[in-house]
Design an enzyme around this catalytic site. Structure first.
Site, PDB file in Angstrom:
ATOM      1  N   ASN A 145      -7.263   9.032   2.710  1.00 27.32           N
ATOM      2  CA  ASN A 145      -5.970   8.503   3.171  1.00 27.32           C
ATOM      3  C   ASN A 145      -4.812   8.848   2.220  1.00 27.32           C
ATOM      4  OD1 ASN A 145      -6.637   6.776   1.128  1.00 27.32           O
ATOM      5  ND2 ASN A 145      -7.027   4.999   2.432  1.00 27.32           N
ATOM      6  N   ARG A 284      -1.935  -0.633  -6.529  1.00 26.43           N
ATOM      7  CA  ARG A 284      -2.558  -1.950  -6.459  1.00 26.43           C
ATOM      8  C   ARG A 284      -1.565  -2.984  -6.984  1.00 26.43           C
ATOM      9  NH1 ARG A 284      -5.299  -0.206  -3.137  1.00 26.43           N
ATOM     10  NH2 ARG A 284      -7.539   0.098  -3.110  1.00 26.43           N
ATOM     11  N   GLN A 313      -5.216 -10.448  -1.683  1.00 26.32           N
ATOM     12  CA  GLN A 313      -5.047 -10.074  -0.276  1.00 26.32           C
ATOM     13  C   GLN A 313      -6.055 -10.821   0.580  1.00 26.32           C
ATOM     14  OE1 GLN A 313      -3.333  -5.563  -1.108  1.00 26.32           O
ATOM     15  NE2 GLN A 313      -5.051  -5.806   0.244  1.00 26.32           N
ATOM     16  N   HIS A 337      -0.808  -4.594   3.450  1.00 27.15           N
ATOM     17  CA  HIS A 337      -1.531  -3.409   2.968  1.00 27.15           C
ATOM     18  C   HIS A 337      -1.960  -2.542   4.164  1.00 27.15           C
ATOM     19  CE1 HIS A 337      -4.877  -1.894   0.016  1.00 27.15           C
ATOM     20  NE2 HIS A 337      -4.159  -0.909   0.541  1.00 27.15           N
TER      21      HIS A 337
END
Ligand code: NAD
Length: 386
Positions: A145, A284, A313, A337
């Protein structure tokens, strides 16, 4: 916190962890593995969009492998499916977008665990030192990704520098006050832009910045880029982090989270940023000190902060990054995210997970670039200089 979390729990209660075999006959002893997958709930979106492969609902790509799977989104606390079933799992599949945090304590209970697979890139939610200690391999789908994230970084830089979010809010409110927006809108052209971490994503960000005619492109990384790569984007390496940030108008963070990067961007480092700099973090959340960033934005020392990653998260409902603003009421480009979980990325990381599992069951070597922790040792240098 907790509306997102509550939804997840409610769903998990309504539809408890699903355990299923495919109807393929498991005729080989080596195939009878218990696999636990912690994914995010897709709800209505997953029913309507079958390409949302990262969700609990659209898990057929996992089942088709012919093994017994437990798939759930329930991941917090001792009663979660994650903590209940980790004791029996041989393979754990997790995703950074809804991270099942595999702590050193949980490793002690996961006596049968042999392989952790990250559906995506970034395995910091696994205690990697504990994985080394327990000889549990950790693999991720490297590269799957990285373009998705690099594109998001460029978008985030532009929306901060050009003051996009407040401009859109003016429109939604029915107003038309151009000067309120233009007083804090700039061009990316002519700015100094630097990346902390110049690996797959960081380098792709530099490549995508070339046509913007920035004043200079900088990078800070303990691994130097090959000369040809540096030449291709005309980037300059700065070896001291304080010097690096003091030269940048825009800083983007693209390194993994590990002992050496946790809280790296704290009050002290922020004091070396140029006044009015913009900061983009899709790496992050915990690389930045949450409160120090909010304070720097509030005072105007930072003009903007954008990204999609959070120190926890799902982020609590009252997380300061949801609503923080600069003195002119803008400068916040935070989203959930998702930069690395576009539908294009999901297809790539789902395929990558499948081939990691196939290699594991067929006893074939794994792609070297996917191995973060091998049997009892780190196989990558990206998670800290060791
Ligand atoms: P990569 O391994 O290709 O590159 C990481 C680079 O960071 C390496 O060059 C490494 O040397 C450097 N680095 C490590 N520690 C450093 C430090 N202390 N200071 C400076 N540089 C340091 O990884 P990548 O594919 O580019 O991904 C980077 C990170 O981005 C991932 O680990 C993950 O945390 C994050 N990520 C986020 C998303 C998302 O959806 N937001 C998706 C993918 C990856």
């Amino acid at each position: 916190m907790f509306s997102i979390l509550r939804n997840a729990r409610t769903f998990a209660q309504r539809t408890p962890a699903r355990s299923f075999h495919s109807n393929r006959i498991l005729n080989q002893e080596k195939m009878k593995a218990s696999i636990l997958a912690i994914l995010y709930n897709g709800f209505k979106a997953a029913e309507e969009e079958p390409r949302l492969l990262g969700t609990v609902e659209n898990r057929e790509w996992l089942i088709s492998q012919g093994h017994e799977f437990i798939v759930s989104s329930s991941k917090e606390g001792p009663d979660s499916d994650f903590q209940k079933h980790i004791t029996d799992a041989e393979i754990l599949i997790t995703t950074p977008f809804h991270p099942g945090y595999l702590t050193a304590d949980l490793f002690e209970k996961a006596k049968k665990l042999k392989l952790c697979v990250t559906a995506g890139v970034g395995s910091d939610h696994i205690d990697l030192n504990a994985a080394v200690k327990h000889k549990v391999q950790v693999l991720e789908v490297s590269g799957s990704n990285v373009v998705s994230v690099a594109e998001h970084v460029i978008m985030s830089m532009l929306l901060l520098v050009r003051n996009f979010v407040p401009a859109h809010e003016v429109i939604e409110r029915g107003d038309w006050q151009v000067s309120d927006i233009a007083r804090n809108a700039f061009d990316l052209e002519g700015k100094v832009v630097g990346t902390i971490g110049a690996g797959r994503i960081g380098y792709r960000v530099l490549q995508r910045l070339v046509p913007f005619d920035c004043k200079e492109l900088l990078y800070y990384d303990y691994a130097a880029l090959p000369q040809a790569a540096t030449d291709a984007v005309k980037a300059r390496r700065v070896e001291d982090l304080k010097e690096f940030v003091s030269q940048c108008d825009v800083v983007t963070i693209n390194c993994p989270l590990h002992e050496g990067t946790k809280g790296l961007v704290n009050e002290e480092l922020l004091s070396h940023f140029k006044k009015g700099a913009w900061l983009v973090n899709t790496a992050r959340g915990a690389i930045c000190d949450k409160d120090a960033v909010a304070k720097a934005l509030k005072s105007g020392h930072l003009s903007g902060y954008a990204g999609d990653v959070w120190n926890v998260q799902p982020a609590p409902k009252d997380h300061v990054w949801r609503t923080m603003k600069n003195p002119l009421g803008g400068g916040n480009g935070m989203v959930p995210h998702y930069s690395g979980t576009t539908l294009d990325a999901q297809a790539r990381y789902a395929n990558g997970v499948k081939s990691i599992l196939e290699n594991y069951f067929d006893n074939k070597p794994q792609e070297p670039q996917n191995i973060i922790v091998g049997l009892g040792k780190y196989e990558t240098k990206a998670y800290g200089q060791r």
